[in-house]
Design an enzyme around this catalytic site. Structure first.
Site, PDB file in Angstrom:
ATOM      1  N   LYS A 199      28.225   8.266  63.710  1.00 45.39           N
ATOM      2  CA  LYS A 199      28.269   7.315  62.584  1.00 45.39           C
ATOM      3  C   LYS A 199      27.291   7.781  61.515  1.00 45.39           C
ATOM      4  CE  LYS A 199      26.471   3.648  61.001  1.00 45.39           C
ATOM      5  NZ  LYS A 199      26.597   4.001  59.567  1.00 45.39           N
ATOM      6  N   GLU A 274      14.600   8.712  66.857  1.00 46.07           N
ATOM      7  CA  GLU A 274      13.744   9.445  65.901  1.00 46.07           C
ATOM      8  C   GLU A 274      13.528   8.534  64.709  1.00 46.07           C
ATOM      9  OE1 GLU A 274      12.335  12.157  66.576  1.00 46.07           O
ATOM     10  OE2 GLU A 274      13.523  12.932  68.236  1.00 46.07           O
ATOM     11  N   CYS A 308      11.253  12.315  56.817  1.00 51.71           N
ATOM     12  CA  CYS A 308      10.545  11.471  57.791  1.00 51.71           C
ATOM     13  C   CYS A 308       9.106  11.944  57.990  1.00 51.71           C
ATOM     14  CB  CYS A 308      11.288  11.451  59.110  1.00 51.71           C
ATOM     15  SG  CYS A 308      11.634  13.103  59.728  1.00 51.71           S
ATOM     16  N   GLU A 405       6.055   3.038  55.161  1.00 54.01           N
ATOM     17  CA  GLU A 405       6.779   4.241  54.755  1.00 54.01           C
ATOM     18  C   GLU A 405       7.464   3.971  53.417  1.00 54.01           C
ATOM     19  OE1 GLU A 405      10.250   5.242  57.125  1.00 54.01           O
ATOM     20  OE2 GLU A 405       9.608   7.330  57.117  1.00 54.01           O
TER      21      GLU A 405
HETATM   22  P1  NAD Z   1      18.317   3.146  58.601  1.00 50.24           P
HETATM   23  O1  NAD Z   1      17.579   2.817  59.837  1.00 50.24           O
HETATM   24  O2  NAD Z   1      18.535   2.095  57.596  1.00 50.24           O
HETATM   25  O3  NAD Z   1      19.772   3.703  58.948  1.00 50.24           O
HETATM   26  C1  NAD Z   1      19.981   4.819  59.795  1.00 50.24           C
HETATM   27  C2  NAD Z   1      21.390   4.738  60.367  1.00 50.24           C
HETATM   28  O4  NAD Z   1      21.463   3.584  61.199  1.00 50.24           O
HETATM   29  C3  NAD Z   1      22.487   4.574  59.321  1.00 50.24           C
HETATM   30  O5  NAD Z   1      23.638   5.279  59.745  1.00 50.24           O
HETATM   31  C4  NAD Z   1      22.756   3.065  59.347  1.00 50.24           C
HETATM   32  O6  NAD Z   1      24.048   2.710  58.926  1.00 50.24           O
HETATM   33  C5  NAD Z   1      22.541   2.756  60.816  1.00 50.24           C
HETATM   34  N1  NAD Z   1      22.179   1.365  61.093  1.00 50.24           N
HETATM   35  C6  NAD Z   1      21.546   0.478  60.272  1.00 50.24           C
HETATM   36  N2  NAD Z   1      21.407  -0.713  60.898  1.00 50.24           N
HETATM   37  C7  NAD Z   1      21.951  -0.576  62.148  1.00 50.24           C
HETATM   38  C8  NAD Z   1      22.087  -1.445  63.271  1.00 50.24           C
HETATM   39  N3  NAD Z   1      21.655  -2.694  63.242  1.00 50.24           N
HETATM   40  N4  NAD Z   1      22.678  -0.948  64.387  1.00 50.24           N
HETATM   41  C9  NAD Z   1      23.097   0.341  64.447  1.00 50.24           C
HETATM   42  N5  NAD Z   1      23.011   1.190  63.404  1.00 50.24           N
HETATM   43  C10 NAD Z   1      22.432   0.758  62.269  1.00 50.24           C
HETATM   44  O7  NAD Z   1      17.567   4.425  57.975  1.00 50.24           O
HETATM   45  P2  NAD Z   1      17.888   5.182  56.625  1.00 50.24           P
HETATM   46  O8  NAD Z   1      17.401   4.353  55.489  1.00 50.24           O
HETATM   47  O9  NAD Z   1      19.306   5.639  56.625  1.00 50.24           O
HETATM   48  O10 NAD Z   1      16.968   6.504  56.795  1.00 50.24           O
HETATM   49  C11 NAD Z   1      15.645   6.556  56.480  1.00 50.24           C
HETATM   50  C12 NAD Z   1      14.798   6.396  57.731  1.00 50.24           C
HETATM   51  O11 NAD Z   1      15.099   7.439  58.667  1.00 50.24           O
HETATM   52  C13 NAD Z   1      13.315   6.548  57.454  1.00 50.24           C
HETATM   53  O12 NAD Z   1      12.611   5.550  58.142  1.00 50.24           O
HETATM   54  C14 NAD Z   1      12.977   7.919  58.019  1.00 50.24           C
HETATM   55  O13 NAD Z   1      11.641   8.101  58.385  1.00 50.24           O
HETATM   56  C15 NAD Z   1      13.896   7.996  59.197  1.00 50.24           C
HETATM   57  N6  NAD Z   1      14.081   9.392  59.616  1.00 50.24           N
HETATM   58  C16 NAD Z   1      13.477   9.821  60.770  1.00 50.24           C
HETATM   59  C17 NAD Z   1      13.600  11.162  61.177  1.00 50.24           C
HETATM   60  C18 NAD Z   1      12.938  11.669  62.437  1.00 50.24           C
HETATM   61  O14 NAD Z   1      13.266  12.776  62.881  1.00 50.24           O
HETATM   62  N7  NAD Z   1      12.032  10.924  63.033  1.00 50.24           N
HETATM   63  C19 NAD Z   1      14.352  12.054  60.394  1.00 50.24           C
HETATM   64  C20 NAD Z   1      14.948  11.577  59.220  1.00 50.24           C
HETATM   65  C21 NAD Z   1      14.813  10.238  58.844  1.00 50.24           C
END
Ligand code: NAD
Length: 501
Positions: A199, A274, A308, A405
Site C-alpha cells: 500500500k 520504521e 526520517c 518531527e
Molecule cells: P504516515 O504514518 O502518515 O503514513 C505512512 C503510510 O501509512 C501511508 O501509506 C499511509 O496511507 C498509511 N497509513 C496512515 N494511517 C494508517 C492507519 N491507520 N493504518 C494503516 N496505514 C496507515 O507517514 P507519512 O506522512 O506518509 O511519512 C512520513 C513519516 O514516515 C515520518 O514520520 C518519517 O520519519 C517516517 N519515515 C520513517 C523511515 C524510517 O526508516 N524509520 C523512513 C521514511 C519515513
C-alpha cells in the site's frame, strides 16, 4: 522554464500517464476498485492534478490479500527454487534501471523531489538493493545443533533450524522515498519466498503501480506483488488488521506505527515498524567549520528535509558555533529553489499542501515561543509548496521545534561546552533513529558512539545508507530493521527440527 511548463513537458513524455485514472494492481493485472471512488495525485510544484488512483476499501483489501494468499500457496511460487527467485529479482533490478528516466520522472512529478535524486536514490539504489536481495534468496540458512536430551536410553537426537517464508506480507510505505522504501520491503520479502500486498502513500502511488507492471515483465507469477492504493485510515487500516496477513512491514509516522502495532498484536501478525526521528548532529571542537556546515546542510536540506534520519537538531561546540552557523546560513541563502525537473534546482517543493501547512505551522509556533529564525522561515515561491531553507536558534529544550518531527528543511542549532552536555541534549528526545558525530578525534568519537541512543551513528557524514547495513530505530523510532541480512531474515520464520534417530 517555470515549474508548470517543466511538468507539462515531462508529463507529455510519460506513456504511463496517458490515462488520468489508474486501477489497483491485483493478481497480475489492473483491478478496478469496488469503491469506485478515487484520490487525486497532485504535482506539488504546480498544484496540478496529474493522475487519479483508487480510494480502496475493505472489499479491495480482501481481493488483494486473497490473490497474495493463492500465489503464496501455489506450486508456481511455493515450489520455485531459490535460484529462480534470485534470477527473477536480478531481472527486475535490470528492468528498474532500464526504466530509470520514466520512474524518476514519475517520482518527481508526484513527490516534488529533484529528478537527479530520484534517479540516484529511489531508482539507482533501489535497483542495487533488489540485486543485493536477489543474492539472499539462495543464502538463507539455519544451524545444526547437538541436543543434550537425556534418554530414553538408546535414543540419539539430531537437531537443526530452518528458515521458511513468513507468508503474506502487508507493506505500507510513506511518500518521502516512495519507490525506494517500497523496494526495501518488496525485494527481501520476495527473496524469502513471501508474497506482498503493497500500500503506497495516497500522495505518491504511481511508482508502486509501475513497479507492479515491471514485476510481471520480469516473469514473476501473478499475485506475487499486489498494489492497493488508498487512504491510511481506510485501506491501510483494513489491510494491516486483516487476519490473512502474516507480517506487516511499515514505514511512516510513530503515531500510525503504534496504532498498527496495537492491532497487529491481536492477530499475532509479525511486524517491522520504521518510524519517525529527530536526529542530532554533534559537531566537536576540532571539526572543520566549513565541512561541518556542508554536512549539516546535506543532513537537513536533502530531499527538502523529508527524510526520517534528517539532521534536524544541530549541536555545535561553542568555540566554533558562530563560524559553522555563518557558513550554514550562507549555504541556505544560496540554494536554488524550484521544480525538481530543473537540473539546477537544489531544493524542491514539499510533498503536499497539507504537509506544507504543517511545516509552516511548526515554524510559526517556534517563532511565537521565542526562538529566532536566523534565515528562511517563509514560503519560497508564490505557487507550489515551497518552503525556504530555515535555520532556527535560541530554542529551549521544551519547545516543540526541538522535540517534534517537522519533516521539512528546518534545523535548530544550539551550542554546547562539554561533551556530557552534548550527549544529554542529543539523547533528550523520544526518538532514537540516527545521530552523527563530526570530529577527527578518534578517541572522542569512539567514546561517544556507545553513549548515543540511536539505531545508526554516522561519523563525519549523515544520511548515508547502504543496502547491507541494517536501518532501524530505538525508542519511539521503531521496531526491527530494514536493509541488510536482518531485513530478509525478518520475512522468515525460524523452525526448529528435532529427530530421534
Ligand atoms: P504516515 O504514518 O502518515 O503514513 C505512512 C503510510 O501509512 C501511508 O501509506 C499511509 O496511507 C498509511 N497509513 C496512515 N494511517 C494508517 C492507519 N491507520 N493504518 C494503516 N496505514 C496507515 O507517514 P507519512 O506522512 O506518509 O511519512 C512520513 C513519516 O514516515 C515520518 O514520520 C518519517 O520519519 C517516517 N519515515 C520513517 C523511515 C524510517 O526508516 N524509520 C523512513 C521514511 C519515513
Amino acid at each position: 522554464m517555470r515549474p508548470r511548463e517543466l511538468s507539462q513537458e515531462f508529463l507529455a513524455k510519460l506513456g504511463f500517464l496517458a490515462r488520468l485514472k489508474h486501477d489497483n494492481f491485483i493478481d497480475g493485472r489492473p483491478w478496478p476498485s469496488r469503491s469506485g471512488r478515487s484520490i487525486p495525485v497532485v504535482d506539488p510544484a504546480t498544484e496540478m492534478v496529474v493522475a487519479e488512483t483508487p480510494d480502496s476499501d475493505a472489499d479491495d483489501v480482501d481481493a488483494a490479500v486473497a490473490s497474495a494468499r493463492r500465489t503464496f500457496e501455489s506450486p508456481a511460487w511455493a515450489g520455485m527454487l531459490p535460484a529462480e527467485r534470485e534470477r527473477l529479482l536480478y531481472k527486475l533490478s535490470l528492468l528498474i534501471e532500464e526504466h530509470a528516466d520514466e520512474l524518476s520522472a514519475l517520482e518527481t512529478l508526484q513527490s516534488g523531489k529533484l529528478q537527479g535524486i530520484a534517479r540516484m536514490v529511489d531508482v539507482g539504489s533501489g535497483a542495487a538493493l533488489v540485486r543485493y536481495m536477489a543474492g539472499w534468496a539462495t543464502k538463507l540458512e539455519g544451524q545444526t545443533l547437538q541436543p543434550s536430551i537425556p534418554g530414553p536410553p538408546g535414543l540419539q537426537y539430531r537437531s537443526h533450524t530452518q528458515r521458511e517464508p513468513v507468508g503474506v506480507v502487508a507493506a505500507v510505505v510513506p511518500w518521502n522515498f516512495p519507490l525506494a522504501i517500497a523496494l526495501w520491503k518488496v525485494a527481501p520479502a520476495l527473496a524469502a519466498g513471501c508474497t506482498v500486498v503493497l500500500k503506497p502513500s495516497e500522495e505518491t502511488p504511481l511508482t508502486a503501480l509501475r513497479l507492479a507492471e515491471l514485476v510481471m515483465q520480469a516473469g514473476f507469477p501473478p499475485g506475487v506483488l499486489n498494489v492497493l492504493c488508498g487512504r491510511g485510515h481506510t485501506a491501510g487500516a483494513a489491510l494491516t488488521q486483516h487476519p490473512g496477513i502474516n507480517k506487516i512491514s511499515f514505514t511512516g509516522s510513530t503515531a500510525v506505527g503504534k496504532s498498527i502495532g496495537r492491532a497487529a498484536v491481536d492477530n499475532m501478525t509479525r511486524m517491522t515498524l520504521e518510524l519517525g526521528g529527530k536526529s542530532p548532529m554533534i559537531v566537536l571542537a576540532d571539526a572543520d567549520p566549513q565541512a561541518a556546515a556542508q554536512g549539516a546542510a546535506m543532513g537537513i536540506f536533502f530531499n527538502q528535509g523529508q527524510v526520517c534520519t534528517a539532521a534536524s537538531r544541530l549541536y555545535i561546540h561553542r568555540s566554533i558555533f558562530e563560524p559553522v552557523l555563518q557558513a550554514l546560513v550562507a549555504i541556505a541563502q544560496g540554494m536554488k529553489i524550484g521544480s525538481g525537473f530543473d537540473a539546477s534546482t537544489q531544493l524542491g517543493p514539499l510533498v503536499s499542501k497539507r504537509h506544507f501547512e504543517r511545516v509552516m505551522s511548526h515554524i510559526d509556533a517556534a517563532r511565537q515561543a521565542g526562538a529566532r529564525i536566523l534565515t528562511g522561515g517563509e514560503r519560497a515561491l508564490p505557487g507550489g509548496y515551497f518552503v525556504q531553507p530555515t535555520v532556527v536558534v535560541d530554542a529551549t529544550p521544551q519547545m516543540a521545534i526541538l522535540r517534534e518531527e517537522v519533516f521539512g528543511p528546518v534545523v535548530v542549532a544550539l551550542p554546547f561546552d562539554e561533551i556530557d552536555e552534548a550527549v544529554a541534549m542529543a539523547n533528550d528526545s523520544p526518538y532514537g533513529l540516527a545521530a552523527s558525530i563530526w570530529s577527527h578525534n578518534l578517541s572522542a568519537v569512539h567514546r561517544l558512539i556507545p553513549r548515543l541512543k540511536a539505531g545508526t551513528v554516522w561519523v563525519n557524514t549523515h544520511n548515508m545508507l547502504d543496502m547491507g547495513l541494517p536501518l532501524g530505530g530505538i525508542k519511539q523510532s521503531g521496531y526491527g530493521q530494514d536493509l541488510g541480512r536482518a531485513s530478509v531474515e525478518s520475512f522468515t520464520e525460524l523452525k526448529s527440527v528435532c529427530m530421534a534417530v
